[in-house]
Design a protein around this motif. Structure first.
Motif, PDB file in Angstrom:
ATOM      1  N   MET A   1       0.813  -1.277   0.040  1.00 56.17           N
ATOM      2  CA  MET A   1       0.068   0.013  -0.031  1.00 56.17           C
ATOM      3  C   MET A   1       0.979   1.213   0.009  1.00 56.17           C
ATOM      4  O   MET A   1       1.864   1.328   0.789  1.00 56.17           O
ATOM      5  CB  MET A   1      -0.787   0.052   1.205  1.00 56.17           C
ATOM      6  CG  MET A   1      -1.751   1.353   1.377  1.00 56.17           C
ATOM      7  SD  MET A   1      -2.856   1.461   2.692  1.00 56.17           S
ATOM      8  CE  MET A   1      -3.606  -0.260   2.824  1.00 56.17           C
ATOM      9  N   GLN A   5      -1.982   6.755   0.717  1.00 54.87           N
ATOM     10  CA  GLN A   5      -3.227   6.299   0.699  1.00 54.87           C
ATOM     11  C   GLN A   5      -4.032   5.985   2.035  1.00 54.87           C
ATOM     12  O   GLN A   5      -3.652   5.355   2.817  1.00 54.87           O
ATOM     13  CB  GLN A   5      -3.027   5.186  -0.082  1.00 54.87           C
ATOM     14  CG  GLN A   5      -4.399   4.390  -0.651  1.00 54.87           C
ATOM     15  CD  GLN A   5      -4.297   3.257  -1.610  1.00 54.87           C
ATOM     16  OE1 GLN A   5      -3.090   2.902  -1.887  1.00 54.87           O
ATOM     17  NE2 GLN A   5      -5.332   2.640  -1.991  1.00 54.87           N
ATOM     18  N   ARG A   7      -6.848   4.613   4.322  1.00 55.80           N
ATOM     19  CA  ARG A   7      -7.374   3.047   4.571  1.00 55.80           C
ATOM     20  C   ARG A   7      -8.867   3.068   4.295  1.00 55.80           C
ATOM     21  O   ARG A   7      -9.537   4.144   4.351  1.00 55.80           O
ATOM     22  CB  ARG A   7      -7.393   2.895   6.396  1.00 55.80           C
ATOM     23  CG  ARG A   7      -6.065   3.021   7.088  1.00 55.80           C
ATOM     24  CD  ARG A   7      -4.785   2.409   6.121  1.00 55.80           C
ATOM     25  NE  ARG A   7      -4.723   1.071   6.183  1.00 55.80           N
ATOM     26  CZ  ARG A   7      -4.204  -0.068   7.032  1.00 55.80           C
ATOM     27  NH1 ARG A   7      -3.596   0.621   8.064  1.00 55.80           N
ATOM     28  NH2 ARG A   7      -4.045  -1.106   6.918  1.00 55.80           N
ATOM     29  N   ARG A   8      -9.567   1.929   3.726  1.00 56.47           N
ATOM     30  CA  ARG A   8     -10.766   2.046   3.288  1.00 56.47           C
ATOM     31  C   ARG A   8     -11.324   0.979   4.418  1.00 56.47           C
ATOM     32  O   ARG A   8     -10.972  -0.136   4.706  1.00 56.47           O
ATOM     33  CB  ARG A   8     -10.832   1.062   2.071  1.00 56.47           C
ATOM     34  CG  ARG A   8     -10.476   1.804   0.761  1.00 56.47           C
ATOM     35  CD  ARG A   8     -10.558   1.204  -0.424  1.00 56.47           C
ATOM     36  NE  ARG A   8      -9.960  -0.187  -0.472  1.00 56.47           N
ATOM     37  CZ  ARG A   8     -10.878  -1.245  -0.750  1.00 56.47           C
ATOM     38  NH1 ARG A   8     -12.045  -1.068  -1.206  1.00 56.47           N
ATOM     39  NH2 ARG A   8      -9.951  -2.375  -0.505  1.00 56.47           N
ATOM     40  N   SER A  10     -15.136  -0.889   5.356  1.00 51.53           N
ATOM     41  CA  SER A  10     -16.403  -1.300   5.104  1.00 51.53           C
ATOM     42  C   SER A  10     -16.813  -2.224   5.879  1.00 51.53           C
ATOM     43  O   SER A  10     -16.300  -3.114   6.683  1.00 51.53           O
ATOM     44  CB  SER A  10     -16.058  -2.237   3.765  1.00 51.53           C
ATOM     45  OG  SER A  10     -17.255  -2.758   3.246  1.00 51.53           O
ATOM     46  N   TRP A  38     -16.083   5.771   5.378  1.00 52.44           N
ATOM     47  CA  TRP A  38     -16.370   4.400   5.540  1.00 52.44           C
ATOM     48  C   TRP A  38     -17.497   4.159   4.891  1.00 52.44           C
ATOM     49  O   TRP A  38     -18.325   4.944   4.438  1.00 52.44           O
ATOM     50  CB  TRP A  38     -16.278   3.842   7.105  1.00 52.44           C
ATOM     51  CG  TRP A  38     -17.334   4.597   7.663  1.00 52.44           C
ATOM     52  CD1 TRP A  38     -17.354   5.804   8.299  1.00 52.44           C
ATOM     53  CD2 TRP A  38     -18.614   3.765   8.207  1.00 52.44           C
ATOM     54  NE1 TRP A  38     -18.628   5.974   8.919  1.00 52.44           N
ATOM     55  CE2 TRP A  38     -19.261   4.904   9.054  1.00 52.44           C
ATOM     56  CE3 TRP A  38     -19.242   2.612   8.077  1.00 52.44           C
ATOM     57  CZ2 TRP A  38     -20.523   4.311   9.449  1.00 52.44           C
ATOM     58  CZ3 TRP A  38     -20.445   2.062   8.587  1.00 52.44           C
ATOM     59  CH2 TRP A  38     -21.185   3.253   9.377  1.00 52.44           C
ATOM     60  N   VAL A  62     -10.902  -3.774   6.617  1.00 50.15           N
ATOM     61  CA  VAL A  62     -10.035  -2.697   6.454  1.00 50.15           C
ATOM     62  C   VAL A  62      -9.249  -3.084   4.995  1.00 50.15           C
ATOM     63  O   VAL A  62      -8.449  -4.098   5.148  1.00 50.15           O
ATOM     64  CB  VAL A  62      -9.068  -2.653   7.758  1.00 50.15           C
ATOM     65  CG1 VAL A  62      -7.950  -1.406   7.578  1.00 50.15           C
ATOM     66  CG2 VAL A  62     -10.042  -2.237   9.017  1.00 50.15           C
ATOM     67  N   ASP A  63      -9.168  -2.192   4.200  1.00 48.67           N
ATOM     68  CA  ASP A  63      -8.638  -2.495   3.028  1.00 48.67           C
ATOM     69  C   ASP A  63      -8.869  -3.702   2.123  1.00 48.67           C
ATOM     70  O   ASP A  63      -7.933  -4.387   1.946  1.00 48.67           O
ATOM     71  CB  ASP A  63      -7.107  -2.289   3.193  1.00 48.67           C
ATOM     72  CG  ASP A  63      -6.691  -0.642   3.707  1.00 48.67           C
ATOM     73  OD1 ASP A  63      -7.429   0.185   3.269  1.00 48.67           O
ATOM     74  OD2 ASP A  63      -5.545  -0.474   4.351  1.00 48.67           O
ATOM     75  N   GLY A  64      -9.953  -4.277   2.357  1.00 48.82           N
ATOM     76  CA  GLY A  64     -10.568  -5.318   1.869  1.00 48.82           C
ATOM     77  C   GLY A  64     -10.209  -6.524   2.615  1.00 48.82           C
ATOM     78  O   GLY A  64     -10.496  -7.702   1.971  1.00 48.82           O
ATOM     79  N   ARG A  67     -11.119  -7.998   9.240  1.00 43.17           N
ATOM     80  CA  ARG A  67     -10.485  -7.728  10.528  1.00 43.17           C
ATOM     81  C   ARG A  67     -11.074  -8.019  11.883  1.00 43.17           C
ATOM     82  O   ARG A  67     -10.472  -7.954  12.757  1.00 43.17           O
ATOM     83  CB  ARG A  67      -9.691  -6.250  10.646  1.00 43.17           C
ATOM     84  CG  ARG A  67      -9.107  -5.882   9.284  1.00 43.17           C
ATOM     85  CD  ARG A  67      -7.857  -6.788   9.134  1.00 43.17           C
ATOM     86  NE  ARG A  67      -7.014  -6.838  10.354  1.00 43.17           N
ATOM     87  CZ  ARG A  67      -5.710  -6.390  10.250  1.00 43.17           C
ATOM     88  NH1 ARG A  67      -5.241  -5.701   9.317  1.00 43.17           N
ATOM     89  NH2 ARG A  67      -4.921  -6.415  11.652  1.00 43.17           N
ATOM     90  N   LYS A  84      -0.318   1.629   9.980  1.00 41.38           N
ATOM     91  CA  LYS A  84      -0.590   1.630   8.569  1.00 41.38           C
ATOM     92  C   LYS A  84       0.672   1.057   8.076  1.00 41.38           C
ATOM     93  O   LYS A  84       1.779   1.193   7.581  1.00 41.38           O
ATOM     94  CB  LYS A  84      -0.538   2.979   8.083  1.00 41.38           C
ATOM     95  CG  LYS A  84      -1.553   3.205   7.052  1.00 41.38           C
ATOM     96  CD  LYS A  84      -1.700   4.929   6.974  1.00 41.38           C
ATOM     97  CE  LYS A  84      -2.234   5.247   5.603  1.00 41.38           C
ATOM     98  NZ  LYS A  84      -2.623   6.479   5.463  1.00 41.38           N
TER      99      LYS A  84
END
Length: 84
Positions: A1, A5, A7-8, A10, A38, A62-64, A67, A84
């Protein structure tokens, strides 16, 4: 990463789920504190996700990467995002 960038985050949820409500509060609070966006997706709208994750809802990615699930631990989420 790439270092800069963001964090994503979801969160997979379902309707009428008390654990999902608590998870939504945690993710919203942490994302706000860390200036992150988010997204939330309901497994009620996706039969494949419901079949795969139905027993683990809510599920945090988190980032696909999955977690956490069931109860989202705020301190753990903050550590993950800091490291990160």
């Amino acid at each position: 990463m790439i270092e800069d960038q963001p964090r994503r985050l979801s969160l997979l949820t379902r309707t009428q789920c008390h654990l999902c409500e608590a998870a939504r509060d945690v993710v919203s609070r942490v994302a706000s504190d860390m200036h992150l966006d988010w997204e939330e997706q309901s497994v009620d709208d996706d039969p494949a996700l419901a079949e795969r994750f139905g027993e683990e809802i809510p599920v945090l990615f988190v980032d696909g990467v999955q977690r956490d699930f069931w109860q989202i631990d705020e301190a753990r989420l903050r550590r993950i995002l800091r490291d990160k």
